[in-house]
Design a protein around this motif. Structure first.
Motif, PDB file in Angstrom:
ATOM      1  N   PHE A  58      22.800 -25.311  85.386  1.00 60.02           N
ATOM      2  CA  PHE A  58      23.299 -24.222  84.546  1.00 60.02           C
ATOM      3  C   PHE A  58      23.580 -24.711  83.131  1.00 60.02           C
ATOM      4  O   PHE A  58      23.113 -24.130  82.164  1.00 60.02           O
ATOM      5  CB  PHE A  58      24.565 -23.613  85.170  1.00 60.02           C
ATOM      6  CG  PHE A  58      25.051 -22.382  84.466  1.00 60.02           C
ATOM      7  CD1 PHE A  58      24.455 -21.159  84.697  1.00 60.02           C
ATOM      8  CD2 PHE A  58      26.098 -22.452  83.584  1.00 60.02           C
ATOM      9  CE1 PHE A  58      24.886 -20.030  84.041  1.00 60.02           C
ATOM     10  CE2 PHE A  58      26.553 -21.332  82.926  1.00 60.02           C
ATOM     11  CZ  PHE A  58      25.944 -20.115  83.152  1.00 60.02           C
ATOM     12  N   CYS A  59      24.359 -25.795  83.005  1.00 58.09           N
ATOM     13  CA  CYS A  59      24.738 -26.281  81.668  1.00 58.09           C
ATOM     14  C   CYS A  59      24.009 -27.563  81.275  1.00 58.09           C
ATOM     15  O   CYS A  59      24.036 -27.961  80.124  1.00 58.09           O
ATOM     16  CB  CYS A  59      26.244 -26.498  81.587  1.00 58.09           C
ATOM     17  SG  CYS A  59      26.880 -27.847  82.605  1.00 58.09           S
ATOM     18  N   GLY A  60      23.373 -28.254  82.240  1.00 55.90           N
ATOM     19  CA  GLY A  60      22.616 -29.469  81.941  1.00 55.90           C
ATOM     20  C   GLY A  60      23.449 -30.736  81.922  1.00 55.90           C
ATOM     21  O   GLY A  60      22.909 -31.810  81.670  1.00 55.90           O
ATOM     22  N   ALA A  61      24.748 -30.626  82.170  1.00 59.45           N
ATOM     23  CA  ALA A  61      25.612 -31.814  82.161  1.00 59.45           C
ATOM     24  C   ALA A  61      25.327 -32.666  83.391  1.00 59.45           C
ATOM     25  O   ALA A  61      25.038 -32.157  84.473  1.00 59.45           O
ATOM     26  CB  ALA A  61      27.077 -31.404  82.140  1.00 59.45           C
ATOM     27  N   SER A  62      25.412 -33.983  83.214  1.00 65.78           N
ATOM     28  CA  SER A  62      25.215 -34.885  84.340  1.00 65.78           C
ATOM     29  C   SER A  62      26.394 -35.840  84.421  1.00 65.78           C
ATOM     30  O   SER A  62      27.028 -36.154  83.415  1.00 65.78           O
ATOM     31  CB  SER A  62      23.910 -35.656  84.212  1.00 65.78           C
ATOM     32  OG  SER A  62      23.934 -36.456  83.056  1.00 65.78           O
ATOM     33  N   CYS A  63      26.685 -36.290  85.631  1.00 67.14           N
ATOM     34  CA  CYS A  63      27.761 -37.257  85.818  1.00 67.14           C
ATOM     35  C   CYS A  63      27.362 -38.191  86.961  1.00 67.14           C
ATOM     36  O   CYS A  63      26.621 -37.823  87.869  1.00 67.14           O
ATOM     37  CB  CYS A  63      29.094 -36.578  86.093  1.00 67.14           C
ATOM     38  SG  CYS A  63      29.145 -35.610  87.580  1.00 67.14           S
ATOM     39  N   ASP A  64      27.851 -39.410  86.871  1.00 61.04           N
ATOM     40  CA  ASP A  64      27.585 -40.416  87.888  1.00 61.04           C
ATOM     41  C   ASP A  64      28.518 -40.207  89.072  1.00 61.04           C
ATOM     42  O   ASP A  64      29.658 -39.780  88.910  1.00 61.04           O
ATOM     43  CB  ASP A  64      27.787 -41.818  87.328  1.00 61.04           C
ATOM     44  CG  ASP A  64      26.738 -42.181  86.295  1.00 61.04           C
ATOM     45  OD1 ASP A  64      25.646 -41.580  86.312  1.00 61.04           O
ATOM     46  OD2 ASP A  64      27.008 -43.074  85.475  1.00 61.04           O
ATOM     47  N   VAL A  65      28.009 -40.481  90.260  1.00 69.29           N
ATOM     48  CA  VAL A  65      28.810 -40.434  91.484  1.00 69.29           C
ATOM     49  C   VAL A  65      28.633 -41.773  92.199  1.00 69.29           C
ATOM     50  O   VAL A  65      27.676 -42.498  91.965  1.00 69.29           O
ATOM     51  CB  VAL A  65      28.413 -39.259  92.410  1.00 69.29           C
ATOM     52  CG1 VAL A  65      28.696 -37.923  91.759  1.00 69.29           C
ATOM     53  CG2 VAL A  65      26.958 -39.334  92.811  1.00 69.29           C
ATOM     54  N   SER A  66      29.555 -42.073  93.097  1.00 72.85           N
ATOM     55  CA  SER A  66      29.471 -43.322  93.845  1.00 72.85           C
ATOM     56  C   SER A  66      28.413 -43.201  94.944  1.00 72.85           C
ATOM     57  O   SER A  66      27.974 -42.107  95.291  1.00 72.85           O
ATOM     58  CB  SER A  66      30.825 -43.666  94.453  1.00 72.85           C
ATOM     59  OG  SER A  66      31.167 -42.697  95.422  1.00 72.85           O
ATOM     60  N   LYS A  67      28.022 -44.331  95.494  1.00 74.78           N
ATOM     61  CA  LYS A  67      27.039 -44.342  96.581  1.00 74.78           C
ATOM     62  C   LYS A  67      27.575 -43.607  97.793  1.00 74.78           C
ATOM     63  O   LYS A  67      26.843 -42.849  98.440  1.00 74.78           O
ATOM     64  CB  LYS A  67      26.660 -45.770  96.948  1.00 74.78           C
ATOM     65  CG  LYS A  67      25.626 -45.850  98.060  1.00 74.78           C
ATOM     66  CD  LYS A  67      25.336 -47.280  98.418  1.00 74.78           C
ATOM     67  CE  LYS A  67      24.273 -47.452  99.458  1.00 74.78           C
ATOM     68  NZ  LYS A  67      24.135 -46.479 100.481  1.00 74.78           N
TER      69      LYS A  67
END
Length: 76
Positions: A58-67
């Motif tokens: 929707f907004c194109g934002a990305s964020c890292d997540v843990s394994k």
């Protein structure tokens, strides 16, 4: 003469419907794994770094997540 470098490949693990951390909308989120490998003479030899992330469609934002969180989301 040695030719070496790093190459990053993105693997798409799935598409989930989640609440976005950035915009707050419930939208499709693309779960992906980014693997960076050391390469010698353009041949990837071994992984140097692996990161997991989600990206909101929707907004194109990305964020890292843990394994662990990526494994939990992939089971859904």
């Amino acid at each position: 003469m040695l030719i070496f470098g790093l190459r990053t490949v993105t693997h798409r693990l799935g598409v989930l419907t989640l609440l976005c951390r950035n915009c707050g909308n419930t939208a499709a989120q693309v779960l992906s794994r980014r693997v960076t490998k050391f390469s010698l003479f353009f041949v990837p030899l071994f992984p140097v770094r692996t990161k997991y992330g989600v990206q909101c469609t929707f907004c194109g934002a990305s964020c890292d997540v843990s394994k662990d969180e990526a494994d939990r989301l992939a089971v859904r």
